[in-house]
Motif scaffolding. Sequence first.
Motif, PDB file in Angstrom:
ATOM      1  N   UNK A 334       0.838  -1.204   0.000  1.00 45.55           N
ATOM      2  CA  UNK A 334       0.000   0.000   0.000  1.00 45.55           C
ATOM      3  C   UNK A 334       0.873   1.255   0.000  1.00 45.55           C
ATOM      4  N   UNK A 335       1.910   1.249   0.854  1.00 47.86           N
ATOM      5  CA  UNK A 335       2.800   2.425   0.932  1.00 47.86           C
ATOM      6  C   UNK A 335       3.607   2.562  -0.354  1.00 47.86           C
ATOM      7  N   UNK A 336       4.098   1.441  -0.879  1.00 47.27           N
ATOM      8  CA  UNK A 336       4.880   1.486  -2.131  1.00 47.27           C
ATOM      9  C   UNK A 336       3.997   2.019  -3.271  1.00 47.27           C
ATOM     10  N   UNK A 337       2.764   1.486  -3.375  1.00 47.47           N
ATOM     11  CA  UNK A 337       1.866   1.930  -4.454  1.00 47.47           C
ATOM     12  C   UNK A 337       1.521   3.402  -4.312  1.00 47.47           C
ATOM     13  N   UNK A 338       1.446   3.852  -3.085  1.00 47.93           N
ATOM     14  CA  UNK A 338       1.030   5.236  -2.849  1.00 47.93           C
ATOM     15  C   UNK A 338       2.007   6.233  -3.489  1.00 47.93           C
ATOM     16  N   UNK A 339       3.318   5.979  -3.334  1.00 49.79           N
ATOM     17  CA  UNK A 339       4.254   6.924  -3.980  1.00 49.79           C
ATOM     18  C   UNK A 339       4.471   6.556  -5.445  1.00 49.79           C
ATOM     19  N   UNK A 340       4.539   5.240  -5.732  1.00 52.84           N
ATOM     20  CA  UNK A 340       4.882   4.820  -7.102  1.00 52.84           C
ATOM     21  C   UNK A 340       3.761   5.192  -8.072  1.00 52.84           C
ATOM     22  N   UNK A 341       2.502   5.052  -7.665  1.00 51.96           N
ATOM     23  CA  UNK A 341       1.399   5.381  -8.569  1.00 51.96           C
ATOM     24  C   UNK A 341       1.379   6.864  -8.909  1.00 51.96           C
ATOM     25  N   UNK A 342       1.820   7.690  -7.959  1.00 60.03           N
ATOM     26  CA  UNK A 342       1.876   9.131  -8.257  1.00 60.03           C
ATOM     27  C   UNK A 342       2.986   9.433  -9.246  1.00 60.03           C
ATOM     28  N   UNK A 343       4.159   8.832  -9.037  1.00 61.32           N
ATOM     29  CA  UNK A 343       5.302   9.184  -9.889  1.00 61.32           C
ATOM     30  C   UNK A 343       5.215   8.543 -11.267  1.00 61.32           C
ATOM     31  N   UNK A 344       4.562   7.396 -11.348  1.00 62.43           N
ATOM     32  CA  UNK A 344       4.605   6.667 -12.635  1.00 62.43           C
ATOM     33  C   UNK A 344       3.783   7.356 -13.728  1.00 62.43           C
ATOM     34  N   UNK A 345       2.938   8.325 -13.339  1.00 65.67           N
ATOM     35  CA  UNK A 345       2.150   9.007 -14.369  1.00 65.67           C
ATOM     36  C   UNK A 345       2.997   9.989 -15.192  1.00 65.67           C
ATOM     37  N   UNK A 346       4.215  10.280 -14.740  1.00 60.28           N
ATOM     38  CA  UNK A 346       5.070  11.225 -15.476  1.00 60.28           C
ATOM     39  C   UNK A 346       5.959  10.457 -16.455  1.00 60.28           C
ATOM     40  N   UNK A 347       5.942  10.844 -17.740  1.00 61.78           N
ATOM     41  CA  UNK A 347       6.733  10.085 -18.722  1.00 61.78           C
ATOM     42  C   UNK A 347       8.233  10.143 -18.456  1.00 61.78           C
ATOM     43  N   UNK A 348       8.689  11.183 -17.734  1.00 60.82           N
ATOM     44  CA  UNK A 348      10.133  11.275 -17.439  1.00 60.82           C
ATOM     45  C   UNK A 348      10.575  10.241 -16.398  1.00 60.82           C
ATOM     46  N   UNK A 349       9.606   9.656 -15.692  1.00 59.96           N
ATOM     47  CA  UNK A 349       9.984   8.736 -14.607  1.00 59.96           C
ATOM     48  C   UNK A 349      10.099   7.317 -15.154  1.00 59.96           C
ATOM     49  N   UNK A 350      11.245   6.701 -14.817  1.00 59.18           N
ATOM     50  CA  UNK A 350      11.503   5.345 -15.296  1.00 59.18           C
ATOM     51  C   UNK A 350      11.590   4.420 -14.083  1.00 59.18           C
ATOM     52  N   UNK A 351      10.816   3.359 -14.098  1.00 55.83           N
ATOM     53  CA  UNK A 351      10.901   2.384 -13.001  1.00 55.83           C
ATOM     54  C   UNK A 351      11.841   1.251 -13.390  1.00 55.83           C
ATOM     55  N   UNK A 352      12.750   0.936 -12.487  1.00 60.24           N
ATOM     56  CA  UNK A 352      13.672  -0.182 -12.704  1.00 60.24           C
ATOM     57  C   UNK A 352      13.108  -1.468 -12.117  1.00 60.24           C
ATOM     58  N   UNK A 353      11.938  -1.357 -11.497  1.00 58.74           N
ATOM     59  CA  UNK A 353      11.302  -2.493 -10.821  1.00 58.74           C
ATOM     60  C   UNK A 353       9.934  -2.696 -11.437  1.00 58.74           C
ATOM     61  N   UNK A 354       9.549  -3.954 -11.634  1.00 52.92           N
ATOM     62  CA  UNK A 354       8.180  -4.215 -12.069  1.00 52.92           C
ATOM     63  C   UNK A 354       7.255  -3.913 -10.890  1.00 52.92           C
ATOM     64  N   UNK A 355       6.158  -3.222 -11.153  1.00 51.53           N
ATOM     65  CA  UNK A 355       5.227  -2.920 -10.049  1.00 51.53           C
ATOM     66  C   UNK A 355       4.132  -3.994  -9.929  1.00 51.53           C
ATOM     67  N   UNK A 356       4.257  -5.038 -10.715  1.00 47.00           N
ATOM     68  CA  UNK A 356       3.336  -6.175 -10.612  1.00 47.00           C
ATOM     69  C   UNK A 356       3.493  -6.800  -9.220  1.00 47.00           C
ATOM     70  N   UNK A 357       2.380  -6.935  -8.456  1.00 41.40           N
ATOM     71  CA  UNK A 357       2.501  -7.470  -7.089  1.00 41.40           C
ATOM     72  C   UNK A 357       3.161  -8.853  -7.032  1.00 41.40           C
TER      73      UNK A 357
END
Length: 431
Positions: A334-357
């Motif tokens: 829940x805490x991880x999704x809370x920050x990651x869901x906000x940041x992932x909407x920006x195209x400049x942000x790149x995730x190095x981790x799959x957010x698949x639970x």
Amino acid sequence: MLNRREFLRSCAAGIGLAALTPEESLERIISLNSATAGLSPEEVARDEDFWFQVRLAFTEDRNIINLNQGTIQPGLRLVQDAVRRHSEFSGNAGWHSMAILNKEIESCRRRLGNHLGCDPEELAICRGGSEAGQIVLLGLDLKRGDEVITTNQDYPRLISALRQREKREGIVLKMVKLPAPPVPLDQFYNLVVEQVTPRTRAILVCHLTHYTGQMAPVRRLAEFCRSKGIELVVDGAHGFMHFPFKLADLGCDYYTASLHKWTMAPPGNGMVRIPRDRIPKLWPLTPPWTDTPNDVRRFEDVGTRSPANRVAIAEALTFNEGIGIERKAARLRYLKDRWANRLKQYPQVKFYTSLDPAESCGLATFGIQGIDMAKLTEYLLDQHGIVVSHITHPDGLVDGIRIVVNVSLSVKEIDYFADVVEEVIKKGKIA
Ligand SMILES: Cc1ncc(COP(=O)(O)O)c(C=O)c1O
């Protein structure tokens, strides 16, 4: 026992925030457990009243928001008090008191075995995740020309252990180049198995990597290894007590853990599961006083050391049990999704981790195009008191910030971090 309403009333009366004894902290969690009975882990994950009381069990400095809980998670008052108590006791009569405490370690072994889902007689308790991995990797009976496979995202200290065997004994180390951001787990599996030859003796993979928190296809690899007679070593430094699973779900031979991470035991604790039939075959990292070839304790004899921080593993386990591993994992997600869901909407942000639970839990790494992540790390600490970890990979695979949450954090703290980073993204520069 207080119910939730009574507790909140006591807070309002000014007594709830007073320093709690460890027993009171635990009692509050347990009393809340009854208040949350019947709620799903996901519902409890959103209940700030519940987590407020969990937060009270930590000694963390609340002027700092610690989002680097990946190296060590040592802030439980209950655990710190136990270490102090046991240290004082072991000072009473030197070896006599230490011998009494040493016996208590057997209770920790039994409980750890229960949590991992293995026979406690297959568990060696050691000084950390590095030593746990070294016990296996330096203990395997390998000959010149035998091959070991690992990946470029495995833990550097364990890769060094294998490199040392390469130089000293002529084993062959094969490194699988895993990309980041992650590839689908089937591709991960294929990249590893295509390195296998008739000389392959062992494979080392991380349950979750320290760079990105990405999970490995352990179950499939375990089945493959079993069919070929290859030893599979799983580095579970970031797996054990992070989310619910049992050894049978993974099916691997060797599993290592760092107990001062997700278990929140005192610093300097780890464990390794060694299958019974391999106990006499593995060379001990530190040869024991008297060897007992079939006893897993042959891997624990490192000379005189204080038992205080080992027996205090018990308190950390009790705390985790009080919360419940399903609820803990749900809160971390829940805490991880809370920050990651906000940041992932920006195209400049790149995730190095799959957010698949199914592929990550409380640990994830991100980068921002056009922003120097080392400078952002400094800025977060200097200007906002937010501790994060700047993660880079020697092959240039990752240049990002790793966020590792814990149950000691509130949504307010997570939101503050997301606000600050969002502002940087929108401005396209730091400050
Ligand atoms: C993936 C991984 N393996 C092993 C270790 C080593 O654990 P320890 O620090 O307990 O020796 C770590 C520590 O960060 C890790 O992240």
